[in-house]
Design a protein around this motif. Structure first.
Motif, PDB file in Angstrom:
ATOM      1  N   TYR A 189       0.534  -1.559  -0.164  1.00 54.34           N
ATOM      2  CA  TYR A 189       0.265   0.155  -0.109  1.00 54.34           C
ATOM      3  C   TYR A 189       0.501   1.121   0.079  1.00 54.34           C
ATOM      4  CZ  TYR A 189      -3.472  -3.377   0.887  1.00 54.34           C
ATOM      5  OH  TYR A 189      -4.381  -4.185   0.928  1.00 54.34           O
ATOM      6  N   LEU A 190       2.077   0.875   0.752  1.00 56.87           N
ATOM      7  CA  LEU A 190       2.864   2.544   0.436  1.00 56.87           C
ATOM      8  C   LEU A 190       3.570   2.276  -0.473  1.00 56.87           C
ATOM      9  CD1 LEU A 190       5.090   1.791   3.915  1.00 56.87           C
ATOM     10  CD2 LEU A 190       2.866   4.030   3.181  1.00 56.87           C
ATOM     11  N   LEU A 191       3.551   1.004  -1.224  1.00 58.14           N
ATOM     12  CA  LEU A 191       4.442   1.518  -2.529  1.00 58.14           C
ATOM     13  C   LEU A 191       2.970   2.171  -3.805  1.00 58.14           C
ATOM     14  CD1 LEU A 191       6.085  -1.754  -3.510  1.00 58.14           C
ATOM     15  CD2 LEU A 191       7.056   0.319  -3.497  1.00 58.14           C
ATOM     16  N   LEU A 240       9.811   5.067 -10.431  1.00 57.63           N
ATOM     17  CA  LEU A 240       9.200   4.096 -10.266  1.00 57.63           C
ATOM     18  C   LEU A 240      10.676   3.351  -8.816  1.00 57.63           C
ATOM     19  CD1 LEU A 240       7.795   1.211  -9.533  1.00 57.63           C
ATOM     20  CD2 LEU A 240       9.055   0.163 -11.064  1.00 57.63           C
ATOM     21  N   GLY A 241      12.436   3.572  -9.190  1.00 54.92           N
ATOM     22  CA  GLY A 241      13.423   3.731  -8.680  1.00 54.92           C
ATOM     23  C   GLY A 241      13.390   4.609  -7.545  1.00 54.92           C
ATOM     24  N   ILE A 242      12.639   5.639  -7.647  1.00 52.80           N
ATOM     25  CA  ILE A 242      12.223   6.515  -6.973  1.00 52.80           C
ATOM     26  C   ILE A 242      11.494   6.240  -5.963  1.00 52.80           C
ATOM     27  CG2 ILE A 242      11.435   9.059  -6.396  1.00 52.80           C
ATOM     28  CD1 ILE A 242      12.402  10.414  -8.907  1.00 52.80           C
ATOM     29  N   VAL A 243      10.299   5.847  -6.197  1.00 47.95           N
ATOM     30  CA  VAL A 243       9.322   4.699  -5.215  1.00 47.95           C
ATOM     31  C   VAL A 243       9.848   3.184  -4.066  1.00 47.95           C
ATOM     32  CG1 VAL A 243       7.105   3.235  -5.228  1.00 47.95           C
ATOM     33  CG2 VAL A 243       7.485   5.182  -7.047  1.00 47.95           C
ATOM     34  N   ALA A 244      10.633   3.571  -4.710  1.00 49.92           N
ATOM     35  CA  ALA A 244      11.513   1.885  -4.048  1.00 49.92           C
ATOM     36  C   ALA A 244      12.410   2.732  -3.385  1.00 49.92           C
ATOM     37  CB  ALA A 244      12.733   1.560  -5.443  1.00 49.92           C
ATOM     38  N   ILE A 247      11.271  -5.509  -7.292  1.00 52.23           N
ATOM     39  CA  ILE A 247      11.847  -5.391  -7.980  1.00 52.23           C
ATOM     40  C   ILE A 247      11.851  -6.511  -9.288  1.00 52.23           C
ATOM     41  CG2 ILE A 247      14.050  -7.396  -8.658  1.00 52.23           C
ATOM     42  CD1 ILE A 247      14.446  -7.157  -5.442  1.00 52.23           C
ATOM     43  N   PRO A 248      10.293  -7.635  -9.299  1.00 51.00           N
ATOM     44  CA  PRO A 248       9.639  -7.712 -10.948  1.00 51.00           C
ATOM     45  C   PRO A 248       8.863  -6.801 -11.522  1.00 51.00           C
ATOM     46  CG  PRO A 248       9.090  -9.316  -8.704  1.00 51.00           C
ATOM     47  CD  PRO A 248       9.836  -8.175  -7.987  1.00 51.00           C
ATOM     48  N   GLU A 249       8.287  -5.975 -10.761  1.00 40.14           N
ATOM     49  CA  GLU A 249       7.619  -4.684 -11.025  1.00 40.14           C
ATOM     50  C   GLU A 249       8.598  -3.856 -11.621  1.00 40.14           C
ATOM     51  OE1 GLU A 249       4.122  -2.652 -12.055  1.00 40.14           O
ATOM     52  OE2 GLU A 249       4.441  -4.660 -10.844  1.00 40.14           O
ATOM     53  N   GLY A 309      10.716  -2.090 -17.677  1.00 44.26           N
ATOM     54  CA  GLY A 309      12.291  -2.384 -18.485  1.00 44.26           C
ATOM     55  C   GLY A 309      13.696  -2.564 -17.394  1.00 44.26           C
ATOM     56  N   TYR A 310      13.453  -2.215 -15.921  1.00 41.15           N
ATOM     57  CA  TYR A 310      14.338  -2.169 -15.790  1.00 41.15           C
ATOM     58  C   TYR A 310      15.572  -3.245 -15.875  1.00 41.15           C
ATOM     59  CZ  TYR A 310      13.281   2.359 -13.056  1.00 41.15           C
ATOM     60  OH  TYR A 310      13.282   3.671 -12.625  1.00 41.15           O
ATOM     61  N   PRO A 311      16.710  -3.199 -15.803  1.00 44.21           N
ATOM     62  CA  PRO A 311      17.730  -4.826 -16.139  1.00 44.21           C
ATOM     63  C   PRO A 311      17.630  -5.255 -14.193  1.00 44.21           C
ATOM     64  CG  PRO A 311      18.761  -2.551 -16.563  1.00 44.21           C
ATOM     65  CD  PRO A 311      17.298  -1.870 -15.937  1.00 44.21           C
ATOM     66  N   ARG A 312      16.948  -6.830 -14.069  1.00 45.66           N
ATOM     67  CA  ARG A 312      17.078  -7.220 -12.530  1.00 45.66           C
ATOM     68  C   ARG A 312      18.011  -7.074 -12.153  1.00 45.66           C
ATOM     69  NH1 ARG A 312      14.018 -11.093 -10.576  1.00 45.66           N
ATOM     70  NH2 ARG A 312      12.868 -10.898 -11.947  1.00 45.66           N
TER      71      ARG A 312
END
Length: 432
Positions: free
Chosen positions: A78-80, A94-98, A124-126, A131-134
């Motif tokens: 829910y935070l995400l 999405l990286g900022i979200v992480a 990580i899966p999202e 499009g992010y490299p794993r």
């Protein structure tokens, strides 16, 4: 005596590197100190047991338990979703979200491990799907999880305040500045790297739809967002001590986990309680062993000898701070932060005081340096956990983690040489 203490540390590090259990590793070092240094182990054991029963340490298992409960409850989801409303449509958003989510999780649990454990399986899966490299996604989430050590309440800072006689609340505040700076730098690195990735951005939505999502998802995230308000507001508002705040966090997290987010079931609740008990037991044994070895150094007056030895090399404050940072980085690479604090903080405290370093800044320097140790081999426990969750190999993730470590260097330097970064908040709020 300095030679004896160095040999005992070599014995300890050697045993730990061989995978010998922590208690046995410390027993080997203590046995050497008893035989060669003439220190009474019976006296050390009695002293250690008296110290380990301190009520101040009760908040550690409570924060561990609360963090585990909230991690299992699904709070991170829910935070995400809530944070993603604001930056999810930005390239690299999405990286900022992480990064921000790991900071929020840290403000709830006080642990780096909770951040990566609670968010890694979802984030990580999202990120890979967008499009992010794993390897990069795993490195970002794992590196951002050290914010759990820097953003209060921090378990290592509780230990530091206890073993050095420093205000725990002031120690908490001292790493907020470095923590926010770290978060900003990691977000910047993510935005820079994201320009090269073939990212899939979320579709644009109207202002009305965005407002509806803010209300709807904000309402769902409200119980999660209230958690750090409860803990930090209670502590700094003078309503609760850290121990009482930790207990309140446990009491709050149980109904939230069962009734609101419904991530907790009787089975998972029992599993979380059991794993938290095991973690607490291992940490308390580690604290006891570390304290006993640290006290043997105090009995043999090793801290005073260290001060004399360093001053015989140089009296320049800048160079001494460089030596302290290098030592802390080395310690962080071979033992966890709690062990490092109990073992080394009392040893270096007289040296820090001798060069005029404020104890609160000393706490910030200590925490900032040891936090990165969980990402640097051979210890690197946080890195190994992130690799396991992200399903990547060491050689693949290492270059990306190295990039974030490079970005962390300015934080270490500013914390060391710019006192205002760590002392401003404690001074403004009247805790020093």
């Amino acid at each position: 005596m300095v030679t004896i203490s160095i040999i005992s540390l070599v014995i300890l590090m050697g045993l730990l590197s061989l995978g010998i259990p922590i208690a046995l590793s410390f027993s080997g070092a203590l046995l050497y100190m008893s035989i060669v240094g003439g220190v009474s182990m019976k006296g050390m054991m009695l002293w250690g047991l008296q110290q380990i029963l301190s009520p101040a340490l009760l908040c550690i298992p409570l924060f561990i338990y609360a963090g585990s409960l909230m991690s299992q409850s699904g709070i991170a989801k829910y935070l995400l979703e809530f944070v993603d409303i604001f930056v999810g449509r930005v390239r690299g958003g999405l990286g900022i979200v992480a990064t921000v989510t790991c900071a929020l999780i840290g403000a709830i649990s006080g642990s780096a491990f909770t951040g990566v454990a609670a968010t890694g399986n979802m984030l990580i899966p999202e990120m890979v799907a967008r499009g992010y490299p794993r390897p990069f996604a795993t490195a970002l989430v794992t590196s951002s999880s050290i914010l759990g050590v820097l953003i209060p309440p921090s378990t290592p800072m509780i230990i530091f305040g206890w073993v050095t006689g420093t205000s725990v609340l002031a120690c908490f505040l001292s790493t907020i500045g470095p923590g926010l700076l770290t978060m900003a730098i990691f977000c910047g690195i993510n935005l820079y790297c994201a320009r090269k990735f073939p990212l899939v951005l979320a579709p644009e939505i109207s202002a009305e739809e965005k407002q509806r999502q803010i209300v709807r998802k904000g309402w769902k995230a409200l119980p999660a967002l209230f958690m750090p308000v409860l803990i930090l507001g209670g502590i700094y508002g003078g309503v609760m001590t850290p121990t009482e705040a930790a207990a309140a966090a446990v009491v709050y997290s149980i109904p939230v986990g069962f009734l609101v987010y419904k991530g907790l079931t009787p089975k998972t609740f029992f599993s979380v309680s059991q794993s938290s008990g095991v973690s607490t037991g291992s940490i308390m044994i580690m604290i006891l062993c570390s304290m006993m070895l640290s006290q043997t150094y105090v009995v043999l007056q090793i801290p005073q000898l260290i001060v004399k030895a360093v001053f015989s090399l140089t009296t320049n404050k800048t160079m001494i701070l460089v030596l302290i940072n290098l030592l802390l980085l080395f310690v962080g690479m071979i033992v966890n932060d709690v062990t490092g604090i109990i073992l080394v903080a009392p040893l270096l405290l007289p040296l820090a005081q001798a060069i005029g370093l404020h104890p609160i800044q000393y706490a910030a320097i200590f925490c900032v340096n040891l936090a990165i140790g969980s990402l640097t081999p051979p210890y690197a426990s946080l890195l190994y956990l992130g690799m396991r969750i992200g399903k990547v190999e060491f050689v693949d993730i290492l270059p990306h983690v190295g990039l974030f470590l490079l970005g962390y260097v300015p934080v270490m330097l500013l914390t060391t040489y710019w006192p205002a970064l760590s002392l401003t908040l404690p001074r403004v709020l009247g805790y020093m």
